[in-house]
Design a protein around this motif. Structure first.
Motif, PDB file in Angstrom:
ATOM      1  N   GLU A   1     -16.769  31.864  38.751  1.00 13.97           N
ATOM      2  CA  GLU A   1     -16.549  30.429  38.490  1.00 13.97           C
ATOM      3  C   GLU A   1     -17.192  30.039  37.165  1.00 13.97           C
ATOM      4  O   GLU A   1     -18.320  30.461  36.855  1.00 13.97           O
ATOM      5  CB  GLU A   1     -17.128  29.584  39.626  1.00 13.97           C
ATOM      6  N   TYR A   2     -16.459  29.220  36.403  1.00  8.63           N
ATOM      7  CA  TYR A   2     -16.995  28.711  35.138  1.00  8.63           C
ATOM      8  C   TYR A   2     -17.840  27.471  35.426  1.00  8.63           C
ATOM      9  O   TYR A   2     -17.346  26.461  35.927  1.00  8.63           O
ATOM     10  CB  TYR A   2     -15.857  28.357  34.182  1.00  8.63           C
ATOM     11  N   VAL A   3     -19.145  27.553  35.123  1.00  7.00           N
ATOM     12  CA  VAL A   3     -20.075  26.457  35.379  1.00  7.00           C
ATOM     13  C   VAL A   3     -20.912  26.230  34.124  1.00  7.00           C
ATOM     14  O   VAL A   3     -21.515  27.180  33.600  1.00  7.00           O
ATOM     15  CB  VAL A   3     -21.005  26.772  36.575  1.00  7.00           C
ATOM     16  N   LYS A   4     -20.966  25.022  33.635  1.00  2.54           N
ATOM     17  CA  LYS A   4     -21.772  24.709  32.461  1.00  2.54           C
ATOM     18  C   LYS A   4     -23.242  24.977  32.746  1.00  2.54           C
ATOM     19  O   LYS A   4     -23.708  24.837  33.882  1.00  2.54           O
ATOM     20  CB  LYS A   4     -21.574  23.256  32.049  1.00  2.54           C
ATOM     21  N   GLN A   5     -23.978  25.317  31.701  1.00  2.00           N
ATOM     22  CA  GLN A   5     -25.364  25.715  31.856  1.00  2.00           C
ATOM     23  C   GLN A   5     -26.193  24.638  32.549  1.00  2.00           C
ATOM     24  O   GLN A   5     -26.984  24.928  33.451  1.00  2.00           O
ATOM     25  CB  GLN A   5     -25.966  26.049  30.482  1.00  2.00           C
ATOM     26  N   GLU A   6     -26.002  23.378  32.181  1.00  2.00           N
ATOM     27  CA  GLU A   6     -26.822  22.301  32.733  1.00  2.00           C
ATOM     28  C   GLU A   6     -26.426  21.954  34.171  1.00  2.00           C
ATOM     29  O   GLU A   6     -27.196  21.272  34.867  1.00  2.00           O
ATOM     30  CB  GLU A   6     -26.717  21.056  31.851  1.00  2.00           C
ATOM     31  N   ALA A   7     -25.278  22.416  34.620  1.00  2.00           N
ATOM     32  CA  ALA A   7     -24.817  22.062  35.968  1.00  2.00           C
ATOM     33  C   ALA A   7     -25.046  23.174  36.985  1.00  2.00           C
ATOM     34  O   ALA A   7     -24.782  22.985  38.175  1.00  2.00           O
ATOM     35  CB  ALA A   7     -23.330  21.699  35.928  1.00  2.00           C
ATOM     36  N   LYS A   8     -25.551  24.324  36.544  1.00  2.00           N
ATOM     37  CA  LYS A   8     -25.629  25.491  37.439  1.00  2.00           C
ATOM     38  C   LYS A   8     -26.577  25.263  38.620  1.00  2.00           C
ATOM     39  O   LYS A   8     -26.248  25.589  39.763  1.00  2.00           O
ATOM     40  CB  LYS A   8     -26.058  26.736  36.650  1.00  2.00           C
ATOM     41  N   ILE A   9     -27.752  24.728  38.357  1.00  2.00           N
ATOM     42  CA  ILE A   9     -28.732  24.604  39.432  1.00  2.00           C
ATOM     43  C   ILE A   9     -28.290  23.587  40.487  1.00  2.00           C
ATOM     44  O   ILE A   9     -28.603  23.732  41.670  1.00  2.00           O
ATOM     45  CB  ILE A   9     -30.123  24.255  38.849  1.00  2.00           C
ATOM     46  N   VAL A  10     -27.526  22.569  40.066  1.00  2.00           N
ATOM     47  CA  VAL A  10     -27.003  21.603  41.027  1.00  2.00           C
ATOM     48  C   VAL A  10     -25.863  22.224  41.838  1.00  2.00           C
ATOM     49  O   VAL A  10     -25.779  22.056  43.060  1.00  2.00           O
ATOM     50  CB  VAL A  10     -26.520  20.328  40.309  1.00  2.00           C
ATOM     51  N   TYR A  11     -24.987  22.949  41.158  1.00  2.00           N
ATOM     52  CA  TYR A  11     -23.853  23.583  41.831  1.00  2.00           C
ATOM     53  C   TYR A  11     -24.313  24.677  42.796  1.00  2.00           C
ATOM     54  O   TYR A  11     -23.582  25.063  43.718  1.00  2.00           O
ATOM     55  CB  TYR A  11     -22.896  24.160  40.793  1.00  2.00           C
ATOM     56  N   LEU A  12     -25.534  25.178  42.574  1.00  2.00           N
ATOM     57  CA  LEU A  12     -26.073  26.232  43.431  1.00  2.00           C
ATOM     58  C   LEU A  12     -26.111  25.799  44.896  1.00  2.00           C
ATOM     59  O   LEU A  12     -25.788  26.585  45.802  1.00  2.00           O
ATOM     60  CB  LEU A  12     -27.479  26.606  42.938  1.00  2.00           C
ATOM     61  N   LEU A  13     -26.502  24.561  45.148  1.00  2.00           N
ATOM     62  CA  LEU A  13     -26.573  24.070  46.527  1.00  2.00           C
ATOM     63  C   LEU A  13     -25.207  24.078  47.193  1.00  2.00           C
ATOM     64  O   LEU A  13     -25.081  24.398  48.380  1.00  2.00           O
ATOM     65  CB  LEU A  13     -27.161  22.653  46.546  1.00  2.00           C
ATOM     66  N   GLU A  14     -24.183  23.745  46.428  1.00  2.00           N
ATOM     67  CA  GLU A  14     -22.824  23.762  46.982  1.00  2.00           C
ATOM     68  C   GLU A  14     -22.391  25.187  47.325  1.00  2.00           C
ATOM     69  O   GLU A  14     -21.742  25.425  48.353  1.00  2.00           O
ATOM     70  CB  GLU A  14     -21.860  23.134  45.981  1.00  2.00           C
ATOM     71  N   CYS A  15     -22.756  26.145  46.483  1.00  2.00           N
ATOM     72  CA  CYS A  15     -22.382  27.537  46.733  1.00  2.00           C
ATOM     73  C   CYS A  15     -23.073  28.088  47.982  1.00  2.00           C
ATOM     74  O   CYS A  15     -22.531  28.949  48.677  1.00  2.00           O
ATOM     75  CB  CYS A  15     -22.725  28.408  45.531  1.00  2.00           C
TER      76      CYS A  15
END
Length: 631
Positions: A421-435
């Motif tokens: 998945e393409y995830v911007k650097q600043e959004a990775k830690i937030v998207y981690l919870l969704e994963c």
């Protein structure tokens, strides 16, 4: 007088060959060119060369297309051009051939030449990494493998090589070498002790995995071996059982006393992997010693790793002697150098994750350990990724080695569903919870940097997630506790650098998340191999963005295609030079690191190793991936 002498020689020559040809002109003089004109010797040489070349081409055309259906020309005349043409003429012919080639063919030829040169220059493995200095100095060269008392069952040997090869083809086992032992489809045929067979049956393990089918017979028969198989395929059993059997045989012949041993050694690149292997060896040895029959002696095993008390690690050896040692290279080298341990009766050594063990900085340590062997030893090398540079080195160093390969070296486990998945650097830690919601725990998260491990661990704890973390900067007790709590299902998430990526067995992991795409595709294969083990299915999610190296993303693209996984559009649209060049020199992808998306001429690991050479060994051992703390 001179005129009559010359006339006599002309008459004699005519009588001998029946020709009216004039004598060969003297190149140092000027003479007539047949038209009454005097020419220089240099011009005559040039004209003569052109005449011979033209005659050679005419001869070749005549021999290839005879006008009368016969070939009366002497064989020597067919190669006139090659035999008399100068180097300049040959170069001209070569240039003409190249000019006739298409641009694609020219590019492929140039690429092949450059790759062969680079591969020859890129051998970063120390030439004595697997050799013994004593043998080198005395000129001793072993030509036969180490002898053992184990042999395959007679009814298996009588089946013949054709049936053995049919079994290998059925289970996709590729082998190289001489006098290869047959593959065995049942543990009973391997002549293992009955308590071990009963234990395997109680765990519902009814048949060996492909690497065990061929690897165990090879190892038990005393042969040097290179074992290559995907993660979670049972490699640890393949090299630990032969060690236990060798120790058992030695103990029965003459029981070990204080300060004696070991009989065999297993080396691992990280403390966690060494501890895991140690647990397997101890558990298997305990099955034998605790058997009701009481006929199996106790096999003593010692773990030698950094970060723990040296006196405690030496206590068993000094009091009773030890049969098996599982160690990281630094601590073992230290004990051998201080003469607190010796290899007088040691005849077995295995390198787990051997490509990492032989990599820059580790090969010198392994070489120093090899110098302590007093006699011939059996050497086993195992890994899921084994680039060509290491495979060629091992085959040239070991004694009549057998290469057992289950699948392509460096291929991903097909039981793992790979999602990118393409995830911007600043959004990775937030998207981690969704994963984390994709699957049930346990989950393993991998990062490139130690600082990111600490940040993610803290973030997950603040969000109420039961998480632990490990990396090379933590003390050993904290690392041990984190691994134990995660394995005992007391914690749901493990956050780690690559220190937990290679070899560690977490049978129940449902999901692996690559917070960072690793810079080397080998590390990606090892990371996702923490799930989908022992025939189970797992999920691996990888975050990518524009900060990732293009060569690594191309490697990932080809790896996904090879495993028949979905390739995201962001990777699909990337320009891929591999599709134009295809396979060169019989090697698919990079001959140096095994990556499928680039050639050795663009290998990022080649540059990385060059920087390590310039930076020195200390930088190589403390490169930030967690291995530096294992010494």
């Amino acid at each position: 007088m001179p005129s009559s002498w010359r006339a006599a020689r002309m008459a004699k020559r005519k009588a001998e060959d029946g020709s009216d040809s004039a004598p060969t002109p003297d190149p140092t003089s000027t003479s007539d060119d047949g038209y009454g004109t005097k020419i220089s010797a240099a011009k005559r040489l040039r004209l003569e060369r052109e005449r011979i070349i033209s005659s050679g081409r005419k001869t070749a055309r005549t021999s290839n297309h005879p006008t009368d259906g016969t070939n009366d020309q002497p064989e020597a005349e067919e190669n006139v051009e090659e035999s008399v043409a100068t180097l300049l003429d040959q170069a001209e012919v070569m240039r003409n051939k190249i000019a006739e080639m298409s641009e694609a063919e020219q590019a492929k030829t140039e690429q092949e030449t450059a790759e062969l040169r680079l591969l020859k220059e890129a051998n970063t493995v120390s030439s004595n990494a697997l050799s013994n200095a004593r043998d080198e100095a005395s000129g001793t060269k072993y030509t036969t493998s180490l002898k053992t008392t184990w042999t395959a069952p007679k009814h298996i040997l009588e089946m013949g090589e054709d049936q053995h090869q049919a079994v290998r083809e059925k289970w996709s086992i590729l082998v190289e070498g001489e006098d290869i032992p047959p593959p065995l489809k049942r543990f009973q045929d391997m002549k293992l002790p009955q308590p071990i067979l009963d234990s395997l049956k109680s765990k519902n393990i009814t048949r060996p995995t492909p690497i065990q089918m061929q690897g165990l017979p090879v190892a038990l028969s005393g042969r040097d071996m290179v074992g290559i198989a995907f993660t979670g395929s049972g490699k640890t059993v393949t090299f630990s059982l032969p060690l236990i059997m060798a120790a058992l045989e030695e103990e029965r012949k003459m029981p070990l006393i204080a300060s004696e041993g070991p009989v065999g050694v297993i080396l691992a690149p990280s403390r966690e992997l060494a501890r895991q292997t140690y647990d397997v060896v101890v558990a298997t040895s305990k099955i034998l010693s605790d058997s009701p029959s009481g006929k199996y002696p106790a096999i003593r095993t010692q773990l030698l790793i950094g970060g723990e008390d040296k006196r405690e690690q030496l206590k068993m050896h000094q009091e009773r002697g030890i049969h098996c040692v599982v160690a990281t290279p630094g601590r073992l080298k230290d004990f051998l150098g201080r003469k607190q341990l010796n290899f007088r009766i040691c005849r077995f050594i295995c390198l787990d994750e051997a490509d990492r063990m032989l990599d820059l900085g580790f090969d010198e340590e392994v070489g120093e350990i090899m110098n302590h062997f007093h006699y011939q030893r059996q050497t086993l090398l195992f890994s899921a990724t084994f680039p060509k540079k290491f495979a060629d080195f091992a085959k040239s160093t070991l004694v009549k080695p057998v290469v057992v390969n289950v699948g392509r070296a460096g291929a991903a486990n097909l039981d793992v569903i790979q999602e990118v998945e393409y995830v911007k650097q600043e959004a990775k830690i937030v998207y981690l919870l969704e994963c984390l919601q994709k699957t049930a725990p346990p989950v393993c998260i991998f990062c490139e940097r130690k600082g990111d491990v600490d940040d993610i661990h803290e973030y997950l704890l603040l969000k109420g997630v039961e998480a632990v973390s490990i990396h090379g900067g933590k003390d050993q007790e904290e690392r041990n506790n984190a691994i134990k709590m995660f394995k005992d299902n007391l914690k749901d998430v493990l956050v780690s650098t690559d220190v937990a990526a290679k070899g560690l067995d977490f049978p129940d992991i449902q999901h692996v998340i690559n917070f960072d795409m690793p810079s080397e595709i080998e590390n990606y294969v090892h990371r996702i191999g923490r799930t989908g083990r022992c025939g189970k299915t797992g999920v691996a999610t990888t975050f990518i963005n524009k900060s990732c190296e293009e060569s690594t993303l191309l490697d990932l693209k080809h790896l996904l295609r090879e495993a028949h996984q979905r390739v995201p559009p962001v990777l699909e649209i990337m320009d891929d030079p591999q599709e134009e060049l295809g396979q060169l020199n019989g090697v698919k992808g990079c001959a140096f690191c095994g990556g499928l998306g680039h050639r050795i001429t663009d290998c990022p690991k080649l540059d990385k190793d060059a920087r390590r050479v310039a930076g020195g060994k200390k930088d190589a051992l403390n490169s930030g991936d967690g291995y530096g703390g294992d010494w």
